[in-house]
Write a protein that holds these residues in place. Structure first.
Motif, mmCIF file in Angstrom:
data_model
loop_
_atom_site.group_PDB
_atom_site.id
_atom_site.type_symbol
_atom_site.label_atom_id
_atom_site.label_comp_id
_atom_site.label_asym_id
_atom_site.label_seq_id
_atom_site.Cartn_x
_atom_site.Cartn_y
_atom_site.Cartn_z
ATOM 1 N N ARG A 192 24.910 32.079 39.143
ATOM 2 C CA ARG A 192 25.948 33.075 38.910
ATOM 3 C C ARG A 192 25.441 34.511 39.052
ATOM 4 N NH1 ARG A 192 30.674 31.524 36.009
ATOM 5 N NH2 ARG A 192 30.778 29.278 35.646
ATOM 6 N N ILE A 193 24.139 34.722 39.190
ATOM 7 C CA ILE A 193 23.577 36.069 39.127
ATOM 8 C C ILE A 193 24.078 36.971 40.257
ATOM 9 C CG2 ILE A 193 21.454 35.339 40.305
ATOM 10 C CD1 ILE A 193 21.878 38.178 37.705
ATOM 11 N N PHE A 194 24.078 36.492 41.493
ATOM 12 C CA PHE A 194 24.511 37.362 42.583
ATOM 13 C C PHE A 194 26.011 37.650 42.530
ATOM 14 C CE2 PHE A 194 25.501 37.882 47.284
ATOM 15 C CZ PHE A 194 25.215 39.248 47.275
ATOM 16 N N PRO A 195 26.887 36.631 42.305
ATOM 17 C CA PRO A 195 28.304 36.960 42.129
ATOM 18 C C PRO A 195 28.546 37.950 40.988
ATOM 19 C CG PRO A 195 28.042 34.616 42.488
ATOM 20 C CD PRO A 195 26.665 35.180 42.319
ATOM 21 N N TYR A 196 27.795 37.811 39.891
ATOM 22 C CA TYR A 196 27.926 38.746 38.769
ATOM 23 C C TYR A 196 27.582 40.165 39.213
ATOM 24 C CZ TYR A 196 26.993 41.180 34.415
ATOM 25 O OH TYR A 196 27.001 42.108 33.405
ATOM 26 N N TYR A 197 26.501 40.319 39.955
ATOM 27 C CA TYR A 197 26.088 41.636 40.452
ATOM 28 C C TYR A 197 27.152 42.218 41.373
ATOM 29 C CZ TYR A 197 23.659 44.982 43.465
ATOM 30 O OH TYR A 197 23.319 46.102 44.188
ATOM 31 N N VAL A 198 27.669 41.392 42.267
ATOM 32 C CA VAL A 198 28.675 41.862 43.233
ATOM 33 C C VAL A 198 29.915 42.380 42.518
ATOM 34 C CG1 VAL A 198 30.280 41.107 45.024
ATOM 35 C CG2 VAL A 198 27.893 40.409 45.135
ATOM 36 N N VAL A 199 30.397 41.631 41.552
ATOM 37 C CA VAL A 199 31.649 41.985 40.873
ATOM 38 C C VAL A 199 31.483 43.195 39.964
ATOM 39 C CG1 VAL A 199 33.352 41.181 39.194
ATOM 40 C CG2 VAL A 199 32.595 39.671 41.011
ATOM 41 N N ASN A 200 30.344 43.298 39.296
ATOM 42 C CA ASN A 200 30.177 44.313 38.268
ATOM 43 C C ASN A 200 29.440 45.572 38.701
ATOM 44 O OD1 ASN A 200 31.152 43.115 35.483
ATOM 45 N ND2 ASN A 200 30.184 41.451 36.620
ATOM 46 N N GLU A 201 28.680 45.509 39.784
ATOM 47 C CA GLU A 201 27.858 46.658 40.158
ATOM 48 C C GLU A 201 28.267 47.324 41.472
ATOM 49 O OE1 GLU A 201 26.073 47.376 37.767
ATOM 50 O OE2 GLU A 201 25.734 45.503 36.713
ATOM 51 N N LEU A 202 28.944 46.613 42.347
ATOM 52 C CA LEU A 202 29.271 47.167 43.667
ATOM 53 C C LEU A 202 30.640 47.854 43.663
ATOM 54 C CD1 LEU A 202 27.991 44.444 46.166
ATOM 55 C CD2 LEU A 202 26.781 46.397 45.182
ATOM 56 N N PRO A 203 30.857 48.791 44.599
ATOM 57 C CA PRO A 203 32.134 49.516 44.663
ATOM 58 C C PRO A 203 33.292 48.579 44.995
ATOM 59 C CG PRO A 203 30.433 50.627 45.965
ATOM 60 C CD PRO A 203 29.879 49.290 45.581
ATOM 61 N N ASN A 204 34.476 48.954 44.530
ATOM 62 C CA ASN A 204 35.677 48.187 44.864
ATOM 63 C C ASN A 204 35.862 48.130 46.371
ATOM 64 O OD1 ASN A 204 36.479 47.635 42.236
ATOM 65 N ND2 ASN A 204 37.626 49.544 42.039
ATOM 66 N N GLY A 205 36.335 47.020 46.850
ATOM 67 C CA GLY A 205 36.501 46.837 48.288
ATOM 68 C C GLY A 205 35.271 46.197 48.897
ATOM 69 N N ILE A 206 34.111 46.795 48.644
ATOM 70 C CA ILE A 206 32.857 46.226 49.137
ATOM 71 C C ILE A 206 32.582 44.902 48.447
ATOM 72 C CG2 ILE A 206 30.361 46.519 49.282
ATOM 73 C CD1 ILE A 206 31.941 48.258 51.222
ATOM 74 N N SER A 207 32.785 44.870 47.129
ATOM 75 C CA SER A 207 32.575 43.611 46.404
ATOM 76 C C SER A 207 33.561 42.557 46.878
ATOM 77 C CB SER A 207 32.686 43.821 44.896
ATOM 78 O OG SER A 207 33.911 44.436 44.559
ATOM 79 N N GLY A 208 34.795 42.983 47.191
ATOM 80 C CA GLY A 208 35.774 42.039 47.724
ATOM 81 C C GLY A 208 35.339 41.475 49.059
ATOM 82 N N LEU A 209 34.756 42.328 49.906
ATOM 83 C CA LEU A 209 34.277 41.879 51.209
ATOM 84 C C LEU A 209 33.144 40.864 51.064
ATOM 85 C CD1 LEU A 209 34.150 42.125 54.323
ATOM 86 C CD2 LEU A 209 32.547 44.024 54.009
ATOM 87 N N ILE A 210 32.217 41.120 50.152
ATOM 88 C CA ILE A 210 31.076 40.218 49.985
ATOM 89 C C ILE A 210 31.512 38.897 49.361
ATOM 90 C CG2 ILE A 210 28.842 39.914 48.829
ATOM 91 C CD1 ILE A 210 28.398 42.911 49.177
ATOM 92 N N ILE A 211 32.444 38.962 48.422
ATOM 93 C CA ILE A 211 32.979 37.718 47.865
ATOM 94 C C ILE A 211 33.696 36.928 48.967
ATOM 95 C CG2 ILE A 211 34.691 36.745 46.302
ATOM 96 C CD1 ILE A 211 32.166 37.625 44.889
ATOM 97 N N ALA A 212 34.426 37.630 49.843
ATOM 98 C CA ALA A 212 35.070 36.957 50.976
ATOM 99 C C ALA A 212 34.020 36.313 51.873
ATOM 100 C CB ALA A 212 35.908 37.959 51.777
ATOM 101 N N ALA A 213 32.871 36.977 52.031
ATOM 102 C CA ALA A 213 31.781 36.411 52.830
ATOM 103 C C ALA A 213 31.263 35.122 52.205
ATOM 104 C CB ALA A 213 30.647 37.428 52.968
ATOM 105 N N MET A 214 31.157 35.110 50.866
ATOM 106 C CA MET A 214 30.722 33.889 50.184
ATOM 107 C C MET A 214 31.735 32.764 50.397
ATOM 108 S SD MET A 214 29.347 35.347 46.552
ATOM 109 C CE MET A 214 28.159 36.681 46.454
ATOM 110 N N PHE A 215 33.013 33.110 50.324
ATOM 111 C CA PHE A 215 34.050 32.118 50.586
ATOM 112 C C PHE A 215 33.953 31.611 52.015
ATOM 113 C CE2 PHE A 215 35.692 33.071 46.598
ATOM 114 C CZ PHE A 215 36.802 32.290 46.319
ATOM 115 N N ALA A 216 33.691 32.530 52.938
ATOM 116 C CA ALA A 216 33.571 32.134 54.338
ATOM 117 C C ALA A 216 32.453 31.122 54.509
ATOM 118 C CB ALA A 216 33.303 33.368 55.213
ATOM 119 N N ALA A 217 31.311 31.379 53.871
ATOM 120 C CA ALA A 217 30.180 30.453 53.971
ATOM 121 C C ALA A 217 30.517 29.105 53.347
ATOM 122 C CB ALA A 217 28.956 31.060 53.292
ATOM 123 N N GLY A 218 31.199 29.141 52.205
ATOM 124 C CA GLY A 218 31.506 27.891 51.513
ATOM 125 C C GLY A 218 32.580 27.058 52.191
ATOM 126 N N ILE A 219 33.684 27.701 52.548
ATOM 127 C CA ILE A 219 34.805 26.945 53.107
ATOM 128 C C ILE A 219 34.522 26.502 54.533
ATOM 129 C CG2 ILE A 219 37.277 26.997 53.625
ATOM 130 C CD1 ILE A 219 37.669 28.954 51.381
#
Length: 516
Positions: free
Chosen positions: A343-370
Motif C-alpha cells: 500500500r505504500i506507493f498508492p498511499y504516497y500517490v494519493v496523499n503527497e502528489l498534486p491533484n490530477g497527477i495522482s489521478g493519472l498515476i492511479i490510472a496508470a496502475m489500473f492500466a497495468a492491472g486490468i
C-alpha cells in the motif's frame, strides 16, 4: 453498447461519491479532479475498445484478430500484459521494505533473455502449424492426453497468478477509497470482463496498447515527483538510500535460498520468462495475432523494452525511502503499511502528489492491472472452451463458429467471477508481499508446462511418463518451497524433472516394444 455505458457511469459515479464521504487514512487526498481523470480513463478506454473491435465474426477473429494486428500494437500489448500492477506497487514496496534493495532489478536480465529464447526456439514452430494456442502445438506433437494435461496446468497456474494480480489492483483502489477489498475486486473484475467481452483479442490488444502509453507516462511522472520531493534532489535521495543500504544491485551469492541473485536472474528468471511467452496462453495468444512470423518476431523482440518500467519503479522505491526518511509516517499509517506493505506507493500517490497527477498515476496502475487481467480472461476462455470444452462436449466441434464465440463470451464472465473469488482468498495470504506471491503461485504449474513444450519440440514423450514427471515435479517443488529455495529456481528444475522422467519412460517403453 449504450446500456454498458449507462451502467458503468452510474456505478462508478455512485462509487466515487460514496467513497468521498468515507473517513479513512489513505483516501483523503483523492479529489474530484483525480476521480475525473480515473473515470475518463476507464470509460474512455471502454469506448475505444468498442470502436476498434474486430467487426468480423468467428473464432479466428475473436481469438486471433484475424491475424491482422500490426506488430507494434501486439508488442505494446505484450508489454502491458506482462507489466502487471505488481511492477507498479510491489517493486517500490519491496525496495521500501526493511530488507529491500535493488537486487530485484537483476531479474530484468532474465526477462530479456526469455523473450529472445522464445523468438528463436518455439515461435517459428507455432506459426508454421497455424495454431490458436501452444496446447494445440503440444497436441499435434504428443497427442490429446498430454495437451489436455498441459491445458489443465495452464488454467491452474493462470488463475492463481491472475488472482494475485487482481488483488494488487484492488489494493490500489482500496487505498484510494477506503472501501473493502471485496468491493474493489468486483469493480476491477467488471471492467476487465467488459473489455474482453466487447471484441475478444482485438479489443484487448488495442486497449492494452493505449494502457501501455498511460502507464509508461505514469511511471515517468512518478519518478519525476519522487525525486523532486526530496530536498537536495537526486543526490540527496541516493545518499539517504545508500545510508539505508538500498543501493545494493548485484548479488553473486550461490545460496539457492536467496530470492534475487545474479544467477537467479540469468537462469531461473530466463526460464520463467520463456514459459510466460511460450506456454502461457495469456501471453502467447498475443504473439499469434500478427500477420506472419517476421512480424511476430519483431513484436516479441521489441517487447523487451518493458523492463524499463521495472527500472523506473525501482527509482520510485528509492524516492519513497528518502521521502519518508525525511517525513516519517504516522504511527497509525506505519502500522497499516507494515501489515500490507504494497500500500505504500498508492498511499504516497494519493496523499503527497498534486491533484490530477495522482489521478493519472492511479490510472496508470489500473492500466497495468486490468491489461493483464483482460488478457487472462480471453486466454482462459479460449483454452477452456476450445480445449477441454470440446472433449467434455463433443458437439462443440461441429457447432457454428458464431455460437462458439457466444459460449466463449459467457466463459469470460465465469472466469471473471473465479478470478475475483481467488483474489479475495489471496488477500489473507500477503505476508511475503505481492511480488513474491505473484511468482510463487504459478511456480507449481509452469515448470511442468515448459518441460512439456520442450518435449513437444523434440517429439518425444508419452502420457504416462509426462504425468509421472508432473507429479514428481509437484513433490520436488513442494520440498523446495518448504526448504525456502528461491521460487525462480522452481521453473528450470520443474522443466528438467518432467523432461528427464518423460524421456526415461520413453526410452524404456520403446526398448520393451522392440524386444517384443
Amino acid at each position: 453498447m449504450k446500456n454498458w455505458f449507462t451502467v458503468l457511469i452510474a456505478l462508478f459515479f455512485s462509487f466515487a461519491l460514496y467513497a468521498q464521504n468515507e473517513t479513512e487514512i489513505a483516501s483523503s487526498g483523492f479529489s474530484i479532479l483525480n476521480w475525473s481523470v480515473l473515470i475518463v480513463f476507464l470509460l474512455g478506454t471502454t469506448l475505444i475498445g468498442e470502436l476498434v473491435k474486430n467487426k468480423d465474426k468467428g473464432l479466428d477473429a475473436f481469438f486471433k484478430g484475424g491475424n491482422k494486428l500490426p506488430w507494434w500494437a501486439v508488442s505494446l500489448s505484450l508489454i502491458a500484459t506482462k507489466t502487471s500492477v505488481a511492477t507498479f506497487i510491489a517493486v517500490p514496496a519491496f525496495i521500501f521494505s526493511m530488507n529491500g534493495n535493488l537486487t530485484y532489478v537483476q531479474m530484468t536480465i532474465g526477462f530479456a533473455l526469455g523473450n529472445i529464447l522464445f523468438v528463436f526456439v518455439l515461435l517459428k514452430e507455432y506459426y508454421e502449424e497455424g495454431i490458436f494456442s501452444p496446447y494445440e502445438f503440444i497436441q499435434n506433437r504428443l497427442g490429446v492426453k498430454i495437451s489436455q494435461l498441459a491445458r489443465t496446468f495452464f488454467m491452474i497456474g493462470a488463475t492463481m497468478s491472475q488472482g494475485v494480480r487482481l488483488l494488487g489492483t484492488a489494493l490500489v483502489l482500496s487505498v484510494i477509497t477506503g472501501q473493502s477489498t471485496v468491493v474493489c475486486i468486483v469493480i476491477i473484475a467488471l471492467f476487465a470482463v467488459i473489455w474482453s467481452y466487447i471484441g475478444g483479442i482485438t479489443t484487448v490488444v488495442w486497449t492494452d496498447a493505449i494502457q501501455f502509453v498511460i502507464f509508461i507516462f505514469g511511471a515517468l511522472f512518478a519518478v519525476f515527483y519522487a525525486v523532486g520531493d526530496i530536498p537536495g534532489g537526486f543526490g540527496e535521495m541516493m545518499a539517504i538510500a545508500d545510508k539505508k543500504a538500498k543501493l545494493v544491485l548485484w548479488d553473486l551469492s550461490l545460496d539457492p535460498h536467496k530470492t534475487y541473485t545474479l544467477w537467479v536472474g540469468i537462469l531461473g528468471c530466463t526460464f520463467f520468462e520463456f514459459g510466460s511467452n511460450a506456454v502461457d496462453q495469456v501471453v502467447t495468444q498475443r504473439a499469434l495475432c500478427c500477420k506472419n512470423l517476421k512480424e511476430a518476431r519483431k513484436a516479441v523482440a521489441f517487447s523487451v523494452i518493458g523492463v524499463v518500467t521495472t527500472w523506473l519503479m525501482a527509482i520510485v522505491g528509492i524516492g519513497l525511502v528518502a521521502y519518508y526518511d525525511i517525513n516519517p509516517l504516522s504511527d497509525l499509517v506505519s502500522e497499516s503499511i507494515s501489515s500490507e506493505p504494497d500500500r505504500i506507493f498508492p498511499y504516497y500517490v494519493v496523499n503527497e502528489l498534486p491533484n490530477g497527477i495522482s489521478g493519472l498515476i492511479i490510472a496508470a496502475m489500473f492500466a497495468a492491472g486490468i491489461s493483464t487481467l483482460d488478457s487472462a480472461l480471453t486466454a482462459l476462455s479460449q483454452t477452456s472452451v476450445m480445449g477441454i470444452g470440446t472433449l467434455v462436449f463433443p458437439k462443440l466441434k461441429t457447432m457454428e463458429e458464431n455460437k462458439i464465440v457466444k459460449i466463449s463470451k459467457r466463459a469470460i464472465i465465469v472466469w471473471g467471477f473465479i478470478l475475483a473469488l481467488l483474489a479475495f482468498t489471496f488477500s489473507f495470504f500477503q505476508d511475503g508481499g505481492l511480488l513474491a506471491l505473484g511468482f510463487k503461485v504459478p511456480g507449481y504449474a509452469y515448470g511442468t508446462l515448459i518441460g512439456i513444450a520442450f518435449l513437444a519440440l523434440i517429439r518425444k514423450g508419452k502420457f504416462v511418463g509426462v504425468l509421472i514427471g508432473a507429479m514428481i515435479t509437484i513433490i520436488v517443488i513442494a520440498l523446495m518451497h518448504r526448504e525456502g529455495i528461491s521460487f525462480f529456481w522452481w521453473f528450470p528444475v520443474g522443466a528438467l524433472v518432467v523432461m528427464i522422467t518423460a524421456l526415461l519412460h520413453w526410452s524404456l517403453t520403446n526398448k520393451k516394444e522392440l524386444e517384443q
